[in-house]
Design a protein around this motif. Structure first.
Motif, PDB file in Angstrom:
ATOM      1  N   PRO A 107      -8.888 -17.936   7.334  1.00  0.00           N
ATOM      2  CA  PRO A 107      -9.719 -18.489   8.623  1.00  0.00           C
ATOM      3  C   PRO A 107     -10.092 -17.416   9.641  1.00  0.00           C
ATOM      4  CG  PRO A 107      -7.532 -19.257   8.879  1.00  0.00           C
ATOM      5  CD  PRO A 107      -7.518 -18.366   7.579  1.00  0.00           C
ATOM      6  N   VAL A 108     -11.121 -16.482   9.255  1.00  0.00           N
ATOM      7  CA  VAL A 108     -11.373 -15.387  10.250  1.00  0.00           C
ATOM      8  C   VAL A 108     -12.665 -15.516  10.800  1.00  0.00           C
ATOM      9  CG1 VAL A 108      -9.683 -13.898   9.778  1.00  0.00           C
ATOM     10  CG2 VAL A 108     -12.038 -13.646   8.725  1.00  0.00           C
ATOM     11  N   THR A 109     -12.966 -15.252  12.106  1.00  0.00           N
ATOM     12  CA  THR A 109     -14.280 -15.327  12.414  1.00  0.00           C
ATOM     13  C   THR A 109     -14.955 -13.748  12.398  1.00  0.00           C
ATOM     14  OG1 THR A 109     -13.726 -15.035  14.968  1.00  0.00           O
ATOM     15  CG2 THR A 109     -14.083 -17.234  14.064  1.00  0.00           C
ATOM     16  N   VAL A 110     -16.247 -13.439  12.180  1.00  0.00           N
ATOM     17  CA  VAL A 110     -16.754 -12.330  12.109  1.00  0.00           C
ATOM     18  C   VAL A 110     -18.087 -12.289  13.008  1.00  0.00           C
ATOM     19  CG1 VAL A 110     -17.772 -10.567  10.340  1.00  0.00           C
ATOM     20  CG2 VAL A 110     -16.169 -12.322   9.646  1.00  0.00           C
ATOM     21  N   ALA A 111     -18.214 -10.887  13.598  1.00  0.00           N
ATOM     22  CA  ALA A 111     -19.139 -10.586  14.371  1.00  0.00           C
ATOM     23  C   ALA A 111     -19.849  -9.193  13.809  1.00  0.00           C
ATOM     24  CB  ALA A 111     -18.972 -10.933  15.807  1.00  0.00           C
ATOM     25  N   HIS A 112     -20.912  -9.237  14.353  1.00  0.00           N
ATOM     26  CA  HIS A 112     -21.298  -7.564  14.119  1.00  0.00           C
ATOM     27  C   HIS A 112     -22.456  -7.076  15.575  1.00  0.00           C
ATOM     28  CE1 HIS A 112     -25.007  -9.327  12.475  1.00  0.00           C
ATOM     29  NE2 HIS A 112     -25.603  -8.399  12.688  1.00  0.00           N
ATOM     30  N   VAL A 113     -22.374  -5.930  15.370  1.00  0.00           N
ATOM     31  CA  VAL A 113     -23.300  -5.209  16.496  1.00  0.00           C
ATOM     32  C   VAL A 113     -24.279  -4.374  15.810  1.00  0.00           C
ATOM     33  CG1 VAL A 113     -23.399  -3.470  18.107  1.00  0.00           C
ATOM     34  CG2 VAL A 113     -21.431  -4.685  17.976  1.00  0.00           C
ATOM     35  N   GLU A 114     -25.514  -4.556  16.119  1.00  0.00           N
ATOM     36  CA  GLU A 114     -26.934  -3.923  15.463  1.00  0.00           C
ATOM     37  C   GLU A 114     -27.890  -3.456  16.657  1.00  0.00           C
ATOM     38  OE1 GLU A 114     -29.762  -7.646  14.473  1.00  0.00           O
ATOM     39  OE2 GLU A 114     -28.422  -7.297  13.074  1.00  0.00           O
ATOM     40  N   GLY A 115     -28.842  -2.822  16.300  1.00  0.00           N
ATOM     41  CA  GLY A 115     -29.894  -2.391  17.199  1.00  0.00           C
ATOM     42  C   GLY A 115     -29.993  -0.834  17.126  1.00  0.00           C
ATOM     43  N   ASP A 116     -28.929  -0.161  16.488  1.00  0.00           N
ATOM     44  CA  ASP A 116     -28.966   1.334  16.573  1.00  0.00           C
ATOM     45  C   ASP A 116     -30.078   1.808  15.730  1.00  0.00           C
ATOM     46  OD1 ASP A 116     -26.926   0.125  14.695  1.00  0.00           O
ATOM     47  OD2 ASP A 116     -27.216   2.108  13.773  1.00  0.00           O
ATOM     48  N   SER A 117     -30.705   1.250  14.661  1.00  0.00           N
ATOM     49  CA  SER A 117     -31.476   1.715  13.785  1.00  0.00           C
ATOM     50  C   SER A 117     -32.854   1.938  14.502  1.00  0.00           C
ATOM     51  CB  SER A 117     -31.812   0.525  12.799  1.00  0.00           C
ATOM     52  OG  SER A 117     -30.659   0.661  11.899  1.00  0.00           O
ATOM     53  N   LEU A 118     -33.449   3.281  14.556  1.00  0.00           N
ATOM     54  CA  LEU A 118     -34.545   3.476  15.132  1.00  0.00           C
ATOM     55  C   LEU A 118     -35.628   3.714  14.240  1.00  0.00           C
ATOM     56  CD1 LEU A 118     -32.964   6.281  17.321  1.00  0.00           C
ATOM     57  CD2 LEU A 118     -33.445   4.028  18.147  1.00  0.00           C
ATOM     58  N   PRO A 119     -36.879   3.653  14.478  1.00  0.00           N
ATOM     59  CA  PRO A 119     -38.054   4.014  13.739  1.00  0.00           C
ATOM     60  C   PRO A 119     -37.907   5.178  13.151  1.00  0.00           C
ATOM     61  CG  PRO A 119     -38.923   3.111  15.927  1.00  0.00           C
ATOM     62  CD  PRO A 119     -37.516   3.160  15.899  1.00  0.00           C
ATOM     63  N   ILE A 120     -37.867   5.273  11.747  1.00  0.00           N
ATOM     64  CA  ILE A 120     -37.709   6.593  10.910  1.00  0.00           C
ATOM     65  C   ILE A 120     -38.877   7.191  10.849  1.00  0.00           C
ATOM     66  CG2 ILE A 120     -36.839   7.399   8.824  1.00  0.00           C
ATOM     67  CD1 ILE A 120     -35.528   4.728   8.353  1.00  0.00           C
ATOM     68  N   PRO A 121     -39.012   8.507  11.306  1.00  0.00           N
ATOM     69  CA  PRO A 121     -40.067   9.552  11.261  1.00  0.00           C
ATOM     70  C   PRO A 121     -40.343   9.839   9.691  1.00  0.00           C
ATOM     71  CG  PRO A 121     -38.704  10.128  12.907  1.00  0.00           C
ATOM     72  CD  PRO A 121     -37.835   9.199  12.102  1.00  0.00           C
ATOM     73  N   ASP A 122     -41.725  10.114   9.715  1.00  0.00           N
ATOM     74  CA  ASP A 122     -41.998  10.343   8.435  1.00  0.00           C
ATOM     75  C   ASP A 122     -41.131  11.816   7.759  1.00  0.00           C
ATOM     76  OD1 ASP A 122     -44.167   8.758   8.164  1.00  0.00           O
ATOM     77  OD2 ASP A 122     -45.714  10.029   8.755  1.00  0.00           O
ATOM     78  N   GLY A 123     -40.748  11.714   6.470  1.00  0.00           N
ATOM     79  CA  GLY A 123     -40.006  12.685   5.901  1.00  0.00           C
ATOM     80  C   GLY A 123     -38.394  12.418   6.142  1.00  0.00           C
ATOM     81  N   PHE A 124     -38.004  11.584   6.724  1.00  0.00           N
ATOM     82  CA  PHE A 124     -36.930  11.278   7.149  1.00  0.00           C
ATOM     83  C   PHE A 124     -36.165  10.236   6.476  1.00  0.00           C
ATOM     84  CE2 PHE A 124     -37.863  14.085  10.500  1.00  0.00           C
ATOM     85  CZ  PHE A 124     -36.712  14.782  10.964  1.00  0.00           C
ATOM     86  N   LEU A 125     -34.910   9.990   6.240  1.00  0.00           N
ATOM     87  CA  LEU A 125     -34.233   8.977   5.617  1.00  0.00           C
ATOM     88  C   LEU A 125     -33.639   7.975   6.498  1.00  0.00           C
ATOM     89  CD1 LEU A 125     -33.611   8.199   2.708  1.00  0.00           C
ATOM     90  CD2 LEU A 125     -31.567   9.365   2.559  1.00  0.00           C
ATOM     91  N   THR A 126     -32.846   8.387   7.478  1.00  0.00           N
ATOM     92  CA  THR A 126     -32.122   7.407   8.519  1.00  0.00           C
ATOM     93  C   THR A 126     -32.526   8.161  10.061  1.00  0.00           C
ATOM     94  OG1 THR A 126     -30.172   8.817   8.629  1.00  0.00           O
ATOM     95  CG2 THR A 126     -30.422   6.984   6.901  1.00  0.00           C
ATOM     96  N   ALA A 127     -32.411   7.103  10.772  1.00  0.00           N
ATOM     97  CA  ALA A 127     -32.524   7.558  12.158  1.00  0.00           C
ATOM     98  C   ALA A 127     -31.719   6.503  12.971  1.00  0.00           C
ATOM     99  CB  ALA A 127     -33.974   7.459  12.663  1.00  0.00           C
ATOM    100  N   ASN A 128     -30.933   6.806  13.575  1.00  0.00           N
ATOM    101  CA  ASN A 128     -29.724   6.105  14.446  1.00  0.00           C
ATOM    102  C   ASN A 128     -29.292   6.426  15.625  1.00  0.00           C
ATOM    103  OD1 ASN A 128     -29.459   5.671  11.292  1.00  0.00           O
ATOM    104  ND2 ASN A 128     -28.887   3.625  12.112  1.00  0.00           N
ATOM    105  N   ALA A 129     -29.420   5.662  16.642  1.00  0.00           N
ATOM    106  CA  ALA A 129     -28.628   6.036  17.934  1.00  0.00           C
ATOM    107  C   ALA A 129     -27.129   5.515  17.848  1.00  0.00           C
ATOM    108  CB  ALA A 129     -29.526   5.067  19.073  1.00  0.00           C
TER     109      ALA A 129
END
Length: 456
Positions: A107-129
Protein backbone atom coordinates in the motif's frame (compact mmCIF):
# COMPACT_ATOMS: atom_id res chain seq x y z
CA UNK A 1 7.85 16.80 15.12
CA UNK A 2 10.57 17.06 12.49
CA UNK A 3 13.49 14.69 13.01
CA UNK A 4 16.76 16.63 13.42
CA UNK A 5 18.57 14.48 10.85
CA UNK A 6 17.33 13.26 7.47
CA UNK A 7 19.19 10.21 6.16
CA UNK A 8 19.28 10.18 2.36
CA UNK A 9 20.96 7.30 0.56
CA UNK A 10 21.82 6.66 -3.05
CA UNK A 11 21.32 3.35 -4.89
CA UNK A 12 22.18 4.26 -8.49
CA UNK A 13 24.67 6.54 -10.19
CA UNK A 14 23.66 5.69 -13.76
CA UNK A 15 21.33 3.48 -15.82
CA UNK A 16 23.05 0.11 -15.50
CA UNK A 17 24.57 0.55 -12.05
CA UNK A 18 24.69 -2.32 -9.54
CA UNK A 19 21.27 -3.97 -9.63
CA UNK A 20 21.37 -5.18 -6.02
CA UNK A 21 22.18 -1.74 -4.63
CA UNK A 22 18.57 -0.82 -3.91
CA UNK A 23 18.09 -3.88 -1.73
CA UNK A 24 21.52 -3.45 -0.13
CA UNK A 25 20.73 0.11 0.89
CA UNK A 26 17.30 -0.80 2.27
CA UNK A 27 18.60 -3.70 4.36
CA UNK A 28 22.03 -2.34 5.31
CA UNK A 29 21.04 0.27 7.88
CA UNK A 30 18.65 3.11 8.77
CA UNK A 31 17.40 5.39 5.99
CA UNK A 32 14.62 7.91 5.50
CA UNK A 33 14.93 8.53 1.75
CA UNK A 34 16.50 6.36 -0.93
CA UNK A 35 17.36 8.05 -4.21
CA UNK A 36 18.40 6.74 -7.60
CA UNK A 37 20.03 8.66 -10.44
CA UNK A 38 19.40 6.86 -13.73
CA UNK A 39 19.78 9.66 -16.28
CA UNK A 40 22.76 10.91 -18.22
CA UNK A 41 23.14 12.52 -21.65
CA UNK A 42 23.61 9.13 -23.33
CA UNK A 43 20.69 7.69 -21.38
CA UNK A 44 18.30 10.31 -22.72
CA UNK A 45 19.31 9.35 -26.25
CA UNK A 46 18.80 5.65 -25.47
CA UNK A 47 15.38 6.35 -23.97
CA UNK A 48 14.50 8.51 -26.95
CA UNK A 49 15.17 5.63 -29.33
CA UNK A 50 13.23 3.31 -27.02
CA UNK A 51 10.25 5.64 -27.15
CA UNK A 52 10.35 5.61 -30.95
CA UNK A 53 9.80 1.84 -30.84
CA UNK A 54 7.17 1.97 -28.08
CA UNK A 55 5.57 5.33 -27.10
CA UNK A 56 4.54 3.77 -23.78
CA UNK A 57 8.19 3.35 -22.74
CA UNK A 58 10.92 5.98 -22.48
CA UNK A 59 11.71 5.25 -18.82
CA UNK A 60 14.34 3.16 -17.03
CA UNK A 61 12.79 -0.31 -16.84
CA UNK A 62 15.58 -1.53 -14.55
CA UNK A 63 14.11 0.61 -11.77
CA UNK A 64 10.83 -1.29 -12.01
CA UNK A 65 12.62 -4.63 -11.76
CA UNK A 66 14.48 -3.41 -8.69
CA UNK A 67 11.17 -2.41 -7.09
CA UNK A 68 9.77 -5.91 -7.55
CA UNK A 69 11.93 -6.83 -4.59
CA UNK A 70 12.53 -3.43 -3.01
CA UNK A 71 9.11 -1.80 -2.83
CA UNK A 72 7.88 -4.04 -0.01
CA UNK A 73 11.16 -3.61 1.87
CA UNK A 74 10.93 0.17 1.60
CA UNK A 75 7.36 0.14 2.88
CA UNK A 76 8.25 -2.10 5.82
CA UNK A 77 11.12 0.19 6.82
CA UNK A 78 9.29 3.47 6.23
CA UNK A 79 11.72 4.57 3.51
CA UNK A 80 10.50 6.86 0.75
CA UNK A 81 11.96 6.41 -2.73
CA UNK A 82 12.85 9.27 -5.08
CA UNK A 83 14.29 8.53 -8.53
CA UNK A 84 14.63 10.25 -11.88
CA UNK A 85 14.05 6.92 -13.64
CA UNK A 86 10.98 8.40 -15.35
CA UNK A 87 13.23 9.70 -18.09
CA UNK A 88 11.02 10.80 -20.97
CA UNK A 89 7.83 9.32 -19.53
CA UNK A 90 7.54 9.88 -15.77
CA UNK A 91 3.75 9.54 -15.88
CA UNK A 92 4.10 6.14 -17.56
CA UNK A 93 6.59 4.97 -14.95
CA UNK A 94 4.37 6.22 -12.11
CA UNK A 95 1.47 4.16 -13.51
CA UNK A 96 3.74 1.13 -13.81
CA UNK A 97 4.84 1.51 -10.18
CA UNK A 98 1.19 1.67 -9.08
CA UNK A 99 0.41 -1.50 -11.01
CA UNK A 100 3.41 -3.20 -9.44
CA UNK A 101 2.34 -2.09 -5.96
CA UNK A 102 -1.22 -3.35 -6.52
CA UNK A 103 0.02 -6.69 -7.79
CA UNK A 104 2.39 -7.08 -4.84
CA UNK A 105 -0.16 -5.85 -2.31
CA UNK A 106 2.08 -3.05 -1.08
CA UNK A 107 0.00 0.00 0.00
CA UNK A 108 2.17 2.85 -1.26
CA UNK A 109 1.23 6.18 -2.81
CA UNK A 110 2.97 7.29 -5.98
CA UNK A 111 3.52 10.76 -7.42
CA UNK A 112 5.57 12.13 -10.27
CA UNK A 113 7.13 15.32 -11.57
CA UNK A 114 6.77 16.42 -15.18
CA UNK A 115 7.18 19.49 -17.35
CA UNK A 116 10.84 19.08 -18.20
CA UNK A 117 10.00 18.02 -21.77
CA UNK A 118 10.55 20.90 -24.21
CA UNK A 119 9.48 21.35 -27.83
CA UNK A 120 11.84 19.19 -29.86
CA UNK A 121 13.59 21.11 -32.67
CA UNK A 122 13.75 19.57 -36.12
CA UNK A 123 16.44 16.94 -36.36
CA UNK A 124 16.55 16.23 -32.63
CA UNK A 125 15.30 13.23 -30.69
CA UNK A 126 14.86 14.66 -27.18
CA UNK A 127 14.83 18.07 -25.50
CA UNK A 128 14.57 18.39 -21.72
CA UNK A 129 15.19 21.06 -19.12
CA UNK A 130 16.94 20.26 -15.86
CA UNK A 131 14.37 21.00 -13.13
CA UNK A 132 15.10 21.60 -9.46
CA UNK A 133 13.83 19.83 -6.38
CA UNK A 134 10.69 21.87 -5.66
CA UNK A 135 8.38 19.49 -7.50
CA UNK A 136 9.80 16.55 -5.58
CA UNK A 137 9.27 18.46 -2.34
CA UNK A 138 5.63 19.12 -3.22
CA UNK A 139 5.02 15.43 -3.90
CA UNK A 140 6.58 14.39 -0.59
CA UNK A 141 4.67 17.04 1.36
CA UNK A 142 1.49 15.58 -0.14
CA UNK A 143 2.34 12.21 1.34
CA UNK A 144 3.94 10.36 -1.59
CA UNK A 145 5.91 7.22 -0.75
CA UNK A 146 7.45 6.97 -4.22
CA UNK A 147 8.30 9.95 -6.42
CA UNK A 148 9.55 9.50 -9.97
CA UNK A 149 10.73 12.33 -12.17
CA UNK A 150 11.97 13.04 -15.62
CA UNK A 151 15.05 15.19 -16.17
CA UNK A 152 15.95 16.98 -12.95
CA UNK A 153 19.37 18.02 -11.73
CA UNK A 154 21.21 15.23 -9.98
CA UNK A 155 21.27 17.29 -6.77
CA UNK A 156 17.48 17.79 -6.92
CA UNK A 157 17.04 14.23 -5.67
CA UNK A 158 18.46 15.48 -2.36
CA UNK A 159 17.33 19.13 -2.26
CA UNK A 160 13.69 18.14 -2.80
CA UNK A 161 13.43 15.68 0.11
CA UNK A 162 15.47 17.96 2.38
CA UNK A 163 13.30 21.00 1.61
CA UNK A 164 10.14 18.96 2.26
CA UNK A 165 11.47 17.58 5.54
CA UNK A 166 12.85 20.79 7.02
CA UNK A 167 10.34 23.22 5.52
CA UNK A 168 12.88 25.22 3.55
CA UNK A 169 11.60 27.88 1.21
CA UNK A 170 13.27 29.45 -1.83
CA UNK A 171 14.97 32.07 0.38
CA UNK A 172 16.82 29.45 2.46
CA UNK A 173 19.70 29.65 0.04
CA UNK A 174 22.49 28.56 2.39
CA UNK A 175 20.57 25.46 3.47
CA UNK A 176 19.59 24.64 -0.11
CA UNK A 177 23.18 25.12 -1.25
CA UNK A 178 24.36 22.76 1.45
CA UNK A 179 21.91 20.15 0.17
CA UNK A 180 23.08 20.80 -3.40
CA UNK A 181 26.63 19.97 -2.34
CA UNK A 182 25.51 16.83 -0.49
CA UNK A 183 23.46 15.78 -3.52
CA UNK A 184 26.42 16.34 -5.81
CA UNK A 185 28.57 14.09 -3.62
CA UNK A 186 25.91 11.34 -3.61
CA UNK A 187 24.89 11.50 -7.27
CA UNK A 188 27.53 9.16 -8.71
CA UNK A 189 27.05 6.43 -6.15
CA UNK A 190 30.24 4.62 -5.22
CA UNK A 191 32.49 7.34 -6.64
CA UNK A 192 32.04 8.91 -3.18
CA UNK A 193 33.12 5.73 -1.40
CA UNK A 194 36.36 4.99 -3.22
CA UNK A 195 35.20 4.01 -6.70
CA UNK A 196 37.24 5.44 -9.60
CA UNK A 197 39.41 7.18 -7.02
CA UNK A 198 42.80 8.50 -8.13
CA UNK A 199 44.40 7.58 -4.79
CA UNK A 200 42.92 4.08 -4.51
CA UNK A 201 46.41 2.76 -3.72
CA UNK A 202 46.25 4.42 -0.30
CA UNK A 203 43.48 2.08 0.80
CA UNK A 204 43.18 -1.62 1.57
CA UNK A 205 42.34 -3.32 -1.76
CA UNK A 206 39.90 -5.63 0.02
CA UNK A 207 37.81 -2.63 1.06
CA UNK A 208 37.59 -1.37 -2.53
CA UNK A 209 36.54 -4.69 -4.02
CA UNK A 210 32.84 -3.87 -3.61
CA UNK A 211 32.32 -0.32 -2.37
CA UNK A 212 29.12 0.39 -0.49
CA UNK A 213 26.81 3.14 -1.72
CA UNK A 214 26.92 6.50 0.08
CA UNK A 215 24.39 8.27 2.25
CA UNK A 216 24.15 11.78 3.66
CA UNK A 217 22.87 12.76 7.07
CA UNK A 218 21.28 16.15 6.33
CA UNK A 219 20.70 18.72 9.09
CA UNK A 220 18.24 21.60 9.25
CA UNK A 221 20.91 24.20 8.38
CA UNK A 222 21.93 22.31 5.23
CA UNK A 223 25.08 20.85 6.70
CA UNK A 224 25.60 17.13 6.27
CA UNK A 225 27.75 14.13 7.04
CA UNK A 226 28.68 11.84 4.17
CA UNK A 227 28.97 8.22 5.24
CA UNK A 228 27.85 4.69 4.29
CA UNK A 229 26.19 1.76 5.99
CA UNK A 230 28.31 -0.02 8.59
CA UNK A 231 29.97 -3.17 7.34
CA UNK A 232 29.90 -2.23 3.65
CA UNK A 233 33.00 -1.93 1.51
CA UNK A 234 34.65 1.21 0.29
CA UNK A 235 36.06 4.27 2.02
CA UNK A 236 34.61 7.65 2.95
CA UNK A 237 37.34 10.15 3.80
CA UNK A 238 38.45 13.67 2.90
CA UNK A 239 40.10 12.39 -0.25
CA UNK A 240 37.14 10.49 -1.69
CA UNK A 241 34.63 13.21 -0.85
CA UNK A 242 36.86 15.96 -2.24
CA UNK A 243 37.33 14.04 -5.47
CA UNK A 244 33.59 13.69 -5.99
CA UNK A 245 32.96 17.27 -4.89
CA UNK A 246 35.20 18.50 -7.72
CA UNK A 247 33.76 16.05 -10.25
CA UNK A 248 32.23 17.86 -13.26
CA UNK A 249 32.51 21.29 -11.67
CA UNK A 250 34.05 24.27 -13.39
CA UNK A 251 34.53 27.13 -10.97
CA UNK A 252 33.63 28.42 -7.56
CA UNK A 253 29.94 28.87 -8.40
CA UNK A 254 28.02 25.61 -8.88
CA UNK A 255 24.72 26.74 -10.39
CA UNK A 256 21.41 24.94 -10.15
CA UNK A 257 17.69 25.79 -10.22
CA UNK A 258 17.40 25.54 -6.41
CA UNK A 259 20.44 27.61 -5.48
CA UNK A 260 23.94 28.44 -6.65
CA UNK A 261 26.37 26.82 -4.24
CA UNK A 262 29.65 28.59 -3.53
CA UNK A 263 32.15 25.76 -3.64
CA UNK A 264 34.83 28.08 -2.27
CA UNK A 265 32.97 28.10 1.06
CA UNK A 266 32.69 24.34 1.50
CA UNK A 267 34.37 23.00 4.64
CA UNK A 268 35.17 19.30 4.90
CA UNK A 269 36.23 17.83 8.23
CA UNK A 270 36.64 14.23 9.42
CA UNK A 271 33.79 13.11 11.69
CA UNK A 272 34.92 9.61 12.62
CA UNK A 273 35.57 6.42 10.65
CA UNK A 274 34.00 6.67 7.17
CA UNK A 275 32.36 9.98 8.05
CA UNK A 276 33.08 13.41 6.55
CA UNK A 277 31.21 16.52 7.64
CA UNK A 278 30.24 19.19 5.07
CA UNK A 279 29.35 22.63 6.40
CA UNK A 280 29.90 26.33 5.85
CA UNK A 281 28.29 26.25 2.41
CA UNK A 282 26.98 29.60 1.28
CA UNK A 283 24.22 29.85 -1.30
CA UNK A 284 23.24 32.48 -3.83
CA UNK A 285 20.08 32.91 -5.87
CA UNK A 286 19.85 30.58 -8.87
CA UNK A 287 20.41 31.90 -12.39
CA UNK A 288 17.34 32.97 -14.42
CA UNK A 289 17.94 30.19 -16.95
CA UNK A 290 17.83 26.41 -16.77
CA UNK A 291 20.13 24.06 -18.57
CA UNK A 292 18.38 22.24 -21.39
CA UNK A 293 19.81 19.05 -22.86
CA UNK A 294 19.09 18.08 -26.46
CA UNK A 295 20.03 14.82 -28.14
CA UNK A 296 20.05 13.79 -31.77
CA UNK A 297 21.41 11.06 -33.95
CA UNK A 298 24.67 12.40 -35.35
CA UNK A 299 25.02 9.85 -38.13
CA UNK A 300 26.60 6.44 -38.59
CA UNK A 301 29.89 5.10 -37.31
CA UNK A 302 32.07 2.07 -37.95
CA UNK A 303 35.36 0.87 -36.53
CA UNK A 304 38.10 -1.59 -37.46
CA UNK A 305 41.09 -2.35 -35.25
CA UNK A 306 44.15 -3.84 -36.98
CA UNK A 307 46.69 -5.72 -34.85
CA UNK A 308 50.32 -5.01 -35.82
CA UNK A 309 52.89 -7.38 -34.34
CA UNK A 310 56.69 -7.36 -34.24
CA UNK A 311 59.05 -5.03 -36.08
CA UNK A 312 58.43 -2.00 -38.33
CA UNK A 313 55.15 -1.02 -36.66
CA UNK A 314 55.04 2.47 -38.18
CA UNK A 315 55.71 1.13 -41.68
CA UNK A 316 53.02 -1.51 -41.30
CA UNK A 317 50.54 1.15 -40.22
CA UNK A 318 51.42 3.34 -43.23
CA UNK A 319 50.93 0.34 -45.54
CA UNK A 320 47.45 -0.39 -44.15
CA UNK A 321 46.36 3.25 -44.50
CA UNK A 322 47.53 3.46 -48.11
CA UNK A 323 46.00 0.11 -49.04
CA UNK A 324 42.66 1.00 -47.46
CA UNK A 325 42.48 4.33 -49.29
CA UNK A 326 43.35 2.61 -52.56
CA UNK A 327 40.72 -0.08 -52.02
CA UNK A 328 38.03 2.54 -51.47
CA UNK A 329 39.07 4.46 -54.57
CA UNK A 330 39.20 1.39 -56.79
CA UNK A 331 35.82 0.31 -55.54
CA UNK A 332 34.36 3.59 -56.76
CA UNK A 333 32.77 4.34 -53.39
CA UNK A 334 32.60 7.77 -51.87
CA UNK A 335 34.92 7.85 -48.86
CA UNK A 336 33.24 8.45 -45.50
CA UNK A 337 32.94 12.10 -44.47
CA UNK A 338 35.26 11.50 -41.51
CA UNK A 339 38.14 9.02 -41.52
CA UNK A 340 40.34 8.89 -38.43
CA UNK A 341 43.34 6.65 -37.78
CA UNK A 342 45.01 6.21 -34.41
CA UNK A 343 48.05 4.07 -33.67
CA UNK A 344 48.30 2.90 -30.07
CA UNK A 345 51.84 1.70 -29.35
CA UNK A 346 50.91 -1.02 -26.91
CA UNK A 347 53.84 -3.14 -28.10
CA UNK A 348 56.86 -3.88 -25.88
CA UNK A 349 60.45 -4.51 -26.93
CA UNK A 350 61.55 -8.15 -26.57
CA UNK A 351 58.03 -9.10 -25.47
CA UNK A 352 57.43 -12.56 -24.07
CA UNK A 353 54.01 -13.01 -25.71
CA UNK A 354 52.50 -12.10 -29.06
CA UNK A 355 49.94 -9.84 -27.42
CA UNK A 356 52.61 -7.83 -25.60
CA UNK A 357 54.49 -7.50 -28.91
CA UNK A 358 51.45 -6.01 -30.67
CA UNK A 359 50.27 -2.47 -31.40
CA UNK A 360 46.72 -1.47 -32.30
CA UNK A 361 45.85 0.60 -35.37
CA UNK A 362 42.28 1.87 -35.00
CA UNK A 363 40.23 3.09 -37.95
CA UNK A 364 37.06 5.06 -37.12
CA UNK A 365 34.74 6.36 -39.84
CA UNK A 366 31.65 8.54 -39.57
CA UNK A 367 29.09 9.68 -42.12
CA UNK A 368 25.44 10.69 -42.43
CA UNK A 369 24.89 7.79 -44.83
CA UNK A 370 24.83 4.31 -43.30
CA UNK A 371 26.07 2.75 -46.55
CA UNK A 372 29.18 4.95 -46.56
CA UNK A 373 30.41 3.39 -43.32
CA UNK A 374 28.95 -0.09 -43.77
CA UNK A 375 29.87 -2.85 -46.17
CA UNK A 376 32.02 -0.51 -48.26
CA UNK A 377 34.38 0.09 -45.34
CA UNK A 378 34.21 -3.47 -44.02
CA UNK A 379 34.95 -4.93 -47.42
CA UNK A 380 37.85 -2.59 -48.10
CA UNK A 381 39.41 -3.54 -44.77
CA UNK A 382 38.97 -7.29 -44.99
CA UNK A 383 40.07 -7.68 -48.61
CA UNK A 384 43.56 -6.78 -47.39
CA UNK A 385 43.80 -9.95 -45.31
CA UNK A 386 46.15 -11.87 -47.63
CA UNK A 387 47.86 -8.95 -49.30
CA UNK A 388 49.00 -6.62 -46.57
CA UNK A 389 51.49 -6.66 -43.69
CA UNK A 390 52.80 -9.94 -42.25
CA UNK A 391 50.61 -11.40 -39.52
CA UNK A 392 47.52 -9.48 -40.64
CA UNK A 393 44.54 -9.77 -38.30
CA UNK A 394 41.87 -7.61 -36.70
CA UNK A 395 40.41 -7.72 -33.19
CA UNK A 396 36.93 -8.55 -34.51
CA UNK A 397 35.19 -8.87 -37.86
CA UNK A 398 34.02 -5.41 -38.94
CA UNK A 399 30.29 -4.91 -38.93
CA UNK A 400 27.83 -2.80 -40.87
CA UNK A 401 28.13 0.28 -38.70
CA UNK A 402 25.92 1.73 -36.00
CA UNK A 403 24.26 5.07 -35.26
CA UNK A 404 25.92 7.48 -32.84
CA UNK A 405 24.42 10.28 -30.81
CA UNK A 406 25.20 13.92 -30.14
CA UNK A 407 24.35 15.92 -27.00
CA UNK A 408 23.94 19.70 -26.92
CA UNK A 409 23.34 21.96 -23.93
CA UNK A 410 21.46 25.25 -24.24
CA UNK A 411 20.14 27.76 -21.71
CA UNK A 412 16.39 28.29 -21.54
CA UNK A 413 14.55 30.90 -19.44
CA UNK A 414 13.21 29.23 -16.32
CA UNK A 415 9.96 31.19 -16.61
CA UNK A 416 9.25 29.46 -19.95
CA UNK A 417 9.52 25.93 -18.54
CA UNK A 418 6.59 24.09 -16.99
CA UNK A 419 7.33 22.40 -13.67
CA UNK A 420 4.42 20.33 -12.41
CA UNK A 421 4.09 18.05 -9.40
CA UNK A 422 1.41 15.44 -10.00
CA UNK A 423 0.40 14.54 -6.45
CA UNK A 424 -0.79 11.11 -5.24
CA UNK A 425 -4.45 12.13 -5.60
CA UNK A 426 -3.89 13.30 -9.17
CA UNK A 427 -3.84 17.02 -8.34
CA UNK A 428 -1.49 18.94 -10.60
CA UNK A 429 0.48 21.54 -8.66
CA UNK A 430 2.33 24.12 -10.74
CA UNK A 431 5.77 24.92 -9.33
CA UNK A 432 6.65 28.55 -9.85
CA UNK A 433 10.22 29.40 -10.85
CA UNK A 434 12.47 31.20 -8.38
CA UNK A 435 11.25 34.77 -7.94
CA UNK A 436 14.76 35.97 -7.12
CA UNK A 437 17.57 35.12 -9.51
CA UNK A 438 21.16 36.15 -10.03
CA UNK A 439 23.15 36.07 -13.24
CA UNK A 440 26.07 33.73 -13.02
CA UNK A 441 29.47 35.40 -12.89
CA UNK A 442 33.02 34.45 -12.12
CA UNK A 443 33.62 34.32 -8.38
CA UNK A 444 36.35 36.68 -7.24
CA UNK A 445 36.46 36.29 -3.46
CA UNK A 446 34.83 33.79 -1.10
CA UNK A 447 31.85 35.34 0.70
CA UNK A 448 33.19 34.11 4.04
CA UNK A 449 36.60 34.83 5.55
CA UNK A 450 39.25 32.09 5.47
CA UNK A 451 41.29 30.19 6.20
CA UNK A 452 39.60 26.95 5.13
CA UNK A 453 40.63 23.55 6.45
CA UNK A 454 43.02 21.44 4.44
CA UNK A 455 41.23 19.22 1.91
CA UNK A 456 38.28 21.57 1.24
Amino acid sequence: MTAPVLRIGNASGFYGDRFDALREMLTGGPLDILTGDYLAELTMLILGRSRLKDPQKGYATTFLRQLEDGLGLAHERGVKIVANAGGLNPAGLADAVRQLADKAGVPVTVAHVEGDSLPIPDGFLTANAYLGGSGIAACLRAGADVVVTGRVTDAALVTGPAAAHFGWGPDDLDALAGAVVAGHVLECGTQATGGNHAFFGEHDPARLRRPGFPLAEIHADGSSVITKHDGTGGVVDLSTVTAQLLYETGGARYAGPDATARLDTVRLTPDGPDRVRIDGVRGEAPPPTLKAGLTRLGGWRNEVVFVLTGLDIEAKADLVKAQFADALERGGARPPAEVRWELARTDHTDADTEERASALLRLVVRDQDADAVGRTVSGAAIELALGSYPGFHVTAPPGKGAPYGVFEARPVPAAEVEHIAVLPDGTREVIEPAFRTQELAEAEEPPLPGPYPSGT
